[in-house]
Scaffold this active site. Structure first.
Site, PDB file in Angstrom:
ATOM      1  N   LYS A  35       0.854  -1.197   0.000  1.00 40.47           N
ATOM      2  CA  LYS A  35       0.000   0.000   0.000  1.00 40.47           C
ATOM      3  C   LYS A  35       0.890   1.248   0.000  1.00 40.47           C
ATOM      4  O   LYS A  35       1.746   1.398   0.856  1.00 40.47           O
ATOM      5  CB  LYS A  35      -0.896   0.002   1.236  1.00 40.47           C
ATOM      6  CG  LYS A  35      -1.797   1.229   1.324  1.00 40.47           C
ATOM      7  CD  LYS A  35      -2.790   1.102   2.468  1.00 40.47           C
ATOM      8  CE  LYS A  35      -2.313   1.664   3.764  1.00 40.47           C
ATOM      9  NZ  LYS A  35      -2.171   3.110   3.817  1.00 40.47           N
ATOM     10  N   ASP A  68      -3.437   4.344  -1.982  1.00 35.18           N
ATOM     11  CA  ASP A  68      -4.407   4.762  -0.953  1.00 35.18           C
ATOM     12  C   ASP A  68      -4.387   6.287  -0.819  1.00 35.18           C
ATOM     13  O   ASP A  68      -3.773   6.822   0.096  1.00 35.18           O
ATOM     14  CB  ASP A  68      -4.002   4.060   0.360  1.00 35.18           C
ATOM     15  CG  ASP A  68      -4.823   4.464   1.559  1.00 35.18           C
ATOM     16  OD1 ASP A  68      -5.971   4.904   1.386  1.00 35.18           O
ATOM     17  OD2 ASP A  68      -4.299   4.345   2.688  1.00 35.18           O
ATOM     18  N   LYS A  89      -7.431   8.145  -1.130  1.00 31.39           N
ATOM     19  CA  LYS A  89      -8.751   8.527  -0.584  1.00 31.39           C
ATOM     20  C   LYS A  89      -9.309   9.794  -1.232  1.00 31.39           C
ATOM     21  O   LYS A  89      -9.532  10.814  -0.565  1.00 31.39           O
ATOM     22  CB  LYS A  89      -8.650   8.739   0.935  1.00 31.39           C
ATOM     23  CG  LYS A  89      -8.113   7.557   1.721  1.00 31.39           C
ATOM     24  CD  LYS A  89      -8.098   7.860   3.212  1.00 31.39           C
ATOM     25  CE  LYS A  89      -7.607   6.702   4.053  1.00 31.39           C
ATOM     26  NZ  LYS A  89      -6.157   6.463   3.980  1.00 31.39           N
ATOM     27  N   ASP A 114     -13.782  14.944  -3.546  1.00 29.87           N
ATOM     28  CA  ASP A 114     -13.963  16.298  -4.086  1.00 29.87           C
ATOM     29  C   ASP A 114     -15.265  16.279  -4.881  1.00 29.87           C
ATOM     30  O   ASP A 114     -16.019  15.303  -4.791  1.00 29.87           O
ATOM     31  CB  ASP A 114     -12.750  16.665  -4.972  1.00 29.87           C
ATOM     32  CG  ASP A 114     -12.509  18.176  -5.020  1.00 29.87           C
ATOM     33  OD1 ASP A 114     -13.503  18.919  -5.203  1.00 29.87           O
ATOM     34  OD2 ASP A 114     -11.358  18.612  -4.901  1.00 29.87           O
ATOM     35  N   THR A 170     -11.188   5.117  11.059  1.00 31.99           N
ATOM     36  CA  THR A 170     -11.191   4.549  12.422  1.00 31.99           C
ATOM     37  C   THR A 170     -10.802   5.599  13.456  1.00 31.99           C
ATOM     38  O   THR A 170     -10.949   5.386  14.649  1.00 31.99           O
ATOM     39  CB  THR A 170     -10.253   3.319  12.519  1.00 31.99           C
ATOM     40  OG1 THR A 170      -9.060   3.598  11.808  1.00 31.99           O
ATOM     41  CG2 THR A 170     -10.905   2.086  11.965  1.00 31.99           C
ATOM     42  N   ARG A 212       3.311  -1.467  10.686  1.00 37.03           N
ATOM     43  CA  ARG A 212       4.406  -1.607  11.652  1.00 37.03           C
ATOM     44  C   ARG A 212       4.720  -3.023  12.126  1.00 37.03           C
ATOM     45  O   ARG A 212       5.905  -3.320  12.321  1.00 37.03           O
ATOM     46  CB  ARG A 212       4.148  -0.657  12.842  1.00 37.03           C
ATOM     47  CG  ARG A 212       4.359   0.782  12.431  1.00 37.03           C
ATOM     48  CD  ARG A 212       3.691   1.755  13.361  1.00 37.03           C
ATOM     49  NE  ARG A 212       2.237   1.721  13.226  1.00 37.03           N
ATOM     50  CZ  ARG A 212       1.412   2.532  13.863  1.00 37.03           C
ATOM     51  NH1 ARG A 212       1.897   3.431  14.698  1.00 37.03           N
ATOM     52  NH2 ARG A 212       0.108   2.457  13.678  1.00 37.03           N
TER      53      ARG A 212
HETATM   54  O1  C5P Z   1       1.266   0.285  11.142  1.00 43.46           O
HETATM   55  P1  C5P Z   1      -0.167  -0.131  11.016  1.00 43.46           P
HETATM   56  O2  C5P Z   1      -0.355  -1.613  10.826  1.00 43.46           O
HETATM   57  O3  C5P Z   1      -1.030   0.432  12.116  1.00 43.46           O
HETATM   58  O4  C5P Z   1      -0.632   0.558   9.644  1.00 43.46           O
HETATM   59  C1  C5P Z   1      -1.950   0.512   9.176  1.00 43.46           C
HETATM   60  C2  C5P Z   1      -2.056   1.230   7.856  1.00 43.46           C
HETATM   61  O5  C5P Z   1      -3.423   1.292   7.501  1.00 43.46           O
HETATM   62  C3  C5P Z   1      -1.539   2.667   7.862  1.00 43.46           C
HETATM   63  O6  C5P Z   1      -1.026   2.956   6.567  1.00 43.46           O
HETATM   64  C4  C5P Z   1      -2.776   3.482   8.130  1.00 43.46           C
HETATM   65  O7  C5P Z   1      -2.703   4.771   7.609  1.00 43.46           O
HETATM   66  C5  C5P Z   1      -3.839   2.655   7.384  1.00 43.46           C
HETATM   67  N1  C5P Z   1      -5.202   2.845   7.867  1.00 43.46           N
HETATM   68  C6  C5P Z   1      -5.589   2.593   9.173  1.00 43.46           C
HETATM   69  N2  C5P Z   1      -6.891   2.788   9.554  1.00 43.46           N
HETATM   70  C7  C5P Z   1      -7.796   3.212   8.669  1.00 43.46           C
HETATM   71  C8  C5P Z   1      -7.434   3.467   7.340  1.00 43.46           C
HETATM   72  C9  C5P Z   1      -6.115   3.273   6.973  1.00 43.46           C
HETATM   73  O8  C5P Z   1      -4.762   2.185   9.994  1.00 43.46           O
HETATM   74  N3  C5P Z   1      -9.047   3.335   9.034  1.00 43.46           N
END
Ligand code: C5P
Length: 228
Positions: free
Chosen positions: A28, A55, A57, A60, A114, A206
């Site tokens: 992503k 991604d 998003k 507009d 979220t 992460r």
């Molecule tokens: O590091 P981690 O596993 O928390 O990363 C989750 C990824 O998913 C990040 O790129 C974050 O921006 C994305 N994301 C999220 N929650 C959302 C939409 C996207 O954690 N509702």
């Protein structure tokens, strides 16, 4: 599928990370990397043979989203997204960007971020419905506009599939192994639970990118998610 979130600041860090893997991945690319490196980063990642979820998003007026999406369509990525909050017309216009393409990407919509709480929905955004109803309505609008699915919490998958059908795709972040730090995620799910909840794609950042051995962490998460 497991999608690795490449939340890195620059091209070198991204490419060095990807070179650790000897297999085609789903990755992503979000706003940080895309705005930092430009479309060039997509070409570089594609050269390594990976599938890309771009991604950005989009949100507009319908005409602007359609034109912006037409430019993204030239990048030949495998998945893109818009905000369901832009409404049905905006989402269906976005789909027109792919009318003349033989190989269309999966197009999905963000329902509620979220980071949005029920309290924020009620008091800050003056929205008088519940988070769950809001998410389901966004998912139904997304389906009506002809998109392939939504980004959502793993905990919303069951209700979304019930409302929109089992072939409506769900892409879910917030994934952690039991041994991982929770970081800033609030509602987390393990890869095993994500499989049980029936989601199609998990997005993992992460727990893989900051692991001591990212390849091993990826393999473990993939194994858990696919139930192999
Ligand atoms: O590091 P981690 O596993 O928390 O990363 C989750 C990824 O998913 C990040 O790129 C974050 O921006 C994305 N994301 C999220 N929650 C959302 C939409 C996207 O954690 N509702």
């Amino acid at each position: 599928m497991v999608i690795i979130a490449l939340d890195f600041p620059d091209k070198d860090t991204t490419i060095n990370f990807l070179k650790k893997f000897n297999e085609p991945l789903w990755v992503k690319v979000g706003m940080e990397l895309f705005y930092g490196c430009g479309p060039e980063i997509i070409k570089e990642i594609k050269k390594l043979g990976h599938h890309i979820f771009l991604d950005l998003k989009l949100h507009d007026i319908p005409n602007t989203v359609k034109s912006a999406m037409a430019n993204l369509a030239k990048l030949d990525v495998d998945m893109v997204n818009v905000h369901a909050k832009g409404g049905i017309k905006m989402m269906s216009e976005a789909m027109h960007a792919f009318d003349n393409l033989e190989k269309k990407p999966l197009v999905i919509a963000v329902t509620e971020l979220t980071s949005t709480s029920q309290e924020m929905l009620t008091n800050e955004l003056l929205c008088s419905t519940t988070m769950e109803k809001m998410v389901i309505k966004h998912a139904l609008n997304t389906k009506e506009a002809g998109l392939n699915g939504v980004v959502c919490s793993p905990l919303e998958v069951k209700a979304i599939k019930e409302a929109c059908g089992s072939d409506f795709i769900t892409v879910t972040p917030g994934i952690r192994l039991k041994t991982n730090s929770v970081d800033d995620q609030v509602r987390i799910t393990t890869p095993v639970d994500a499989r049980i909840l029936g989601t199609n794609f998990i997005v993992v950042g992460r727990p893989i990118t900051r692991a001591e051995n990212p390849v091993e962490a990826y393999k473990q998460i993939k194994k858990d998610f696919l139930g192999e």
